[in-house]
Design a protein around this motif. Structure first.
Motif, PDB file in Angstrom:
ATOM      1  N   MET A 169      57.756  -0.084  39.936  1.00  0.00           N
ATOM      2  CA  MET A 169      56.731  -0.412  41.195  1.00  0.00           C
ATOM      3  C   MET A 169      55.751  -1.775  40.478  1.00  0.00           C
ATOM      4  O   MET A 169      55.378  -1.318  39.469  1.00  0.00           O
ATOM      5  CB  MET A 169      55.928   0.490  41.576  1.00  0.00           C
ATOM      6  N   THR A 170      55.780  -2.818  40.618  1.00  0.00           N
ATOM      7  CA  THR A 170      54.896  -4.023  40.487  1.00  0.00           C
ATOM      8  C   THR A 170      53.504  -3.767  41.036  1.00  0.00           C
ATOM      9  O   THR A 170      53.348  -3.402  41.907  1.00  0.00           O
ATOM     10  CB  THR A 170      55.542  -5.507  40.791  1.00  0.00           C
ATOM     11  N   GLU A 171      52.480  -4.392  40.173  1.00  0.00           N
ATOM     12  CA  GLU A 171      51.367  -4.595  40.621  1.00  0.00           C
ATOM     13  C   GLU A 171      51.174  -5.181  42.035  1.00  0.00           C
ATOM     14  O   GLU A 171      51.317  -6.195  42.262  1.00  0.00           O
ATOM     15  CB  GLU A 171      50.329  -5.362  39.527  1.00  0.00           C
ATOM     16  N   PRO A 172      50.459  -4.528  42.974  1.00  0.00           N
ATOM     17  CA  PRO A 172      50.335  -5.194  44.356  1.00  0.00           C
ATOM     18  C   PRO A 172      49.095  -6.160  44.405  1.00  0.00           C
ATOM     19  O   PRO A 172      47.976  -6.027  43.357  1.00  0.00           O
ATOM     20  CB  PRO A 172      49.845  -3.850  45.158  1.00  0.00           C
ATOM     21  N   GLN A 173      49.161  -7.161  45.413  1.00  0.00           N
ATOM     22  CA  GLN A 173      47.870  -8.004  45.598  1.00  0.00           C
ATOM     23  C   GLN A 173      47.546  -7.377  46.931  1.00  0.00           C
ATOM     24  O   GLN A 173      48.110  -6.706  47.831  1.00  0.00           O
ATOM     25  CB  GLN A 173      48.725  -9.445  45.836  1.00  0.00           C
ATOM     26  N   ILE A 174      46.160  -7.464  47.166  1.00  0.00           N
ATOM     27  CA  ILE A 174      45.640  -7.053  48.240  1.00  0.00           C
ATOM     28  C   ILE A 174      44.482  -8.342  48.923  1.00  0.00           C
ATOM     29  O   ILE A 174      44.258  -9.323  48.086  1.00  0.00           O
ATOM     30  CB  ILE A 174      44.570  -5.734  47.919  1.00  0.00           C
ATOM     31  N   ALA A 175      44.290  -8.360  50.193  1.00  0.00           N
ATOM     32  CA  ALA A 175      43.354  -9.042  50.813  1.00  0.00           C
ATOM     33  C   ALA A 175      41.962  -8.597  51.230  1.00  0.00           C
ATOM     34  O   ALA A 175      42.007  -7.313  51.753  1.00  0.00           O
ATOM     35  CB  ALA A 175      44.332  -9.492  52.242  1.00  0.00           C
ATOM     36  N   VAL A 176      41.076  -9.055  50.612  1.00  0.00           N
ATOM     37  CA  VAL A 176      39.909  -8.500  50.804  1.00  0.00           C
ATOM     38  C   VAL A 176      39.099  -9.393  51.902  1.00  0.00           C
ATOM     39  O   VAL A 176      38.745 -10.652  51.366  1.00  0.00           O
ATOM     40  CB  VAL A 176      39.092  -8.541  49.629  1.00  0.00           C
ATOM     41  N   GLY A 177      38.560  -8.663  52.766  1.00  0.00           N
ATOM     42  CA  GLY A 177      37.790  -9.654  53.830  1.00  0.00           C
ATOM     43  C   GLY A 177      36.300  -9.784  53.369  1.00  0.00           C
ATOM     44  O   GLY A 177      35.497  -8.804  53.089  1.00  0.00           O
ATOM     45  N   ILE A 178      35.931 -11.174  53.196  1.00  0.00           N
ATOM     46  CA  ILE A 178      34.488 -11.298  52.489  1.00  0.00           C
ATOM     47  C   ILE A 178      33.392 -11.476  53.717  1.00  0.00           C
ATOM     48  O   ILE A 178      32.373 -10.898  53.429  1.00  0.00           O
ATOM     49  CB  ILE A 178      34.680 -12.362  51.643  1.00  0.00           C
ATOM     50  N   LEU A 179      33.833 -12.536  54.370  1.00  0.00           N
ATOM     51  CA  LEU A 179      32.625 -12.656  55.467  1.00  0.00           C
ATOM     52  C   LEU A 179      33.271 -13.407  56.817  1.00  0.00           C
ATOM     53  O   LEU A 179      34.331 -13.958  56.668  1.00  0.00           O
ATOM     54  CB  LEU A 179      31.694 -13.615  54.874  1.00  0.00           C
TER      55      LEU A 179
END
Length: 443
Positions: A1-11
């Motif tokens: 399993m490779t390291e996942p990317q994540i999407a972070v809602g900022i504003l």
């Protein structure tokens, strides 16, 4: 399993102001740098004279590249809420949500964790505390994701009671708030998910080392990644998951005293025992006044709060009746009494009866109680009530309380003390999540 990317809602907002200190390339190939502004208009993103449904910006190859976002609110709905300019590595994505724009930061999970550890904890914290926090933050996040076709996919489920009362009987309003199911990104950047501020605050070598040393490590229980909750201060006893959120018992989030020397924990479901516990100052890891230790966990804006293990809040009759009316939307008239109905394993109230001259209602769970009895959030729902009388009705209500936050899982102040006392991160984790094991998910 490779390291996942994540999407972070900022504003989110009608306009989003951002800047690129070095060149970034937009999704349509436009190179840009300096101050930028995207505006919502008629269902579209407007930027540099063009319309977009979605817009993203990636830095030209540079490990040190970052972008800035203006007017990011931190501590949303908490007592220390404020706006600031924040800096982020990775990709900036702007989308339309409803009738406004949302700025999203797409970043690798390990980069995200370095920021979370630096945001949640002062970077002066002990390495063992930082390692423990890296593991639980990673576990909490990966518990919210699952593998589909070799890729991580978001599966945060909307809480069945997040927007609806669990009980709509005339005499009860029971509600709990879990992490919202964000439709267009994985997690938000505030305390409602995990506090994430990009690279706004310097990440120390220790935070970087803590994430690197535990890379890919998560807490497991019987083959599943643990839902590793944490709060500032348990108040000396751990709360159980089902008393704060969904009625599901997690065997690794159980009743226990926050101590290795004092094992006995009174039955705090019993009112007399809870009353005695809250009014006294029992031995616990988190029972500390050590400024050096507190500064590891409490960032500057959190240090505006001095009392957390035991605290007091006082309201006049007028203040309390107006506050409850404003916060609940229900006019109880003048408040006659606040009566404990049900307590959890830490003495936190799960259900509280509010008795007014016009209305009586039982409310819960713990966060609903905390929101109703404060202009932001009461430190915890582990409190007892004393009343002072003028005439027939109480003229003043004094709340004496214990702890800060929900008290489930790792107690940040207690864990900081354990780190200072020489406990290793594995020992800290096994204390706060009994029966769990450590496992590497990716290299």
């Amino acid at each position: 399993m490779t390291e996942p990317q994540i999407a972070v809602g900022i504003l989110s907002g009608k306009e989003i102001e951002f800047s690129f200190p070095i060149k970034f390339i937009s999704s349509d190939g436009t190179e840009s740098s300096g101050m930028q502004k995207a505006i919502y208009w008629d269902g579209k993103i407007h930027w540099q004279g063009k319309e977009y449904n979605e817009l993203s910006f990636t830095p030209q190859q540079s490990a040190h590249a970052f972008f800035e976002l203006k007017d990011v609110t931190i501590g949303i709905n908490f007592h220390w809420e404020r706006k600031e300019v924040q800096k982020f590595k990775g990709e900036l994505k702007i989308i339309v949500e409803g009738e406004q724009l949302t700025a999203i930061n797409v970043i690798s999970i390990e980069e995200y964790l370095i920021s979370v550890i630096s945001s949640e904890m002062s970077a002066t914290a002990s390495l063992e505390l930082l390692k423990a926090h890296a593991v639980i933050s990673r576990s909490w996040l990966l518990n919210k994701l699952r593998v589909e076709n070799g890729e991580w996919r978001v599966t945060v489920q909307p809480d069945s009671a997040a927007h609806f009362p669990l009980s709509t009987l005339h005499s009860q309003f029971i509600k709990w708030y879990d992490h919202e199911a964000h439709r267009n990104f994985d997690v938000c950047a505030d305390d409602h998910c995990q506090r994430y501020q990009g690279i706004t605050r310097a990440s120390t070598p220790q935070a970087i080392e803590a994430v690197s040393a535990t890379r890919g490590e998560v807490l497991m229980y019987k083959g599943a990644i643990c839902d590793a909750r944490f709060s500032k201060c348990c108040g000396g006893a751990f709360e159980e998951f089902q008393n704060c959120w969904e009625n599901v018992k997690h065997p690794y989030l159980i009743r226990q005293r926050d101590s290795k020397t004092e094992k006995q924990l009174p039955d705090l479901n019993i009112e007399a025992e809870a009353d005695k516990w809250i009014r006294t100052s029992p031995v616990a890891f988190c029972n500390t006044q050590d400024k050096k230790i507190l500064s590891q966990v409490l960032n500057n804006y959190d240090q505006e709060t001095a009392d957390f293990y035991r605290w007091k809040v006082s309201y006049s009759q007028q203040e309390l009746s107006e506050l409850i009316h404003q916060r609940s939307g229900i006019d109880f008239g003048q408040i006659i009494d606040l009566i404990p109905v049900e307590r959890g394993t830490s003495g936190r109230l799960v259900r509280l009866k509010i008795v007014g001259t016009l209305r009586t209602l039982i409310i819960g769970k713990e966060l609903e109680i905390r929101r109703t009895l404060s202009t932001s959030h009461l430190y915890s729902s582990a409190f007892v009530v004393d009343k002072e009388y003028g005439d027939e009705l109480p003229s003043r209500f004094i709340l004496t309380g214990a702890g800060w936050g929900h008290g489930v899982g790792l107690c940040q102040i207690g864990a900081a003390v354990m780190g200072e006392q020489g406990y290793k991160y594995e020992e800290i984790l096994s204390h706060y999540y009994p029966g769990s094991t450590l496992e590497k998910q990716y290299k």
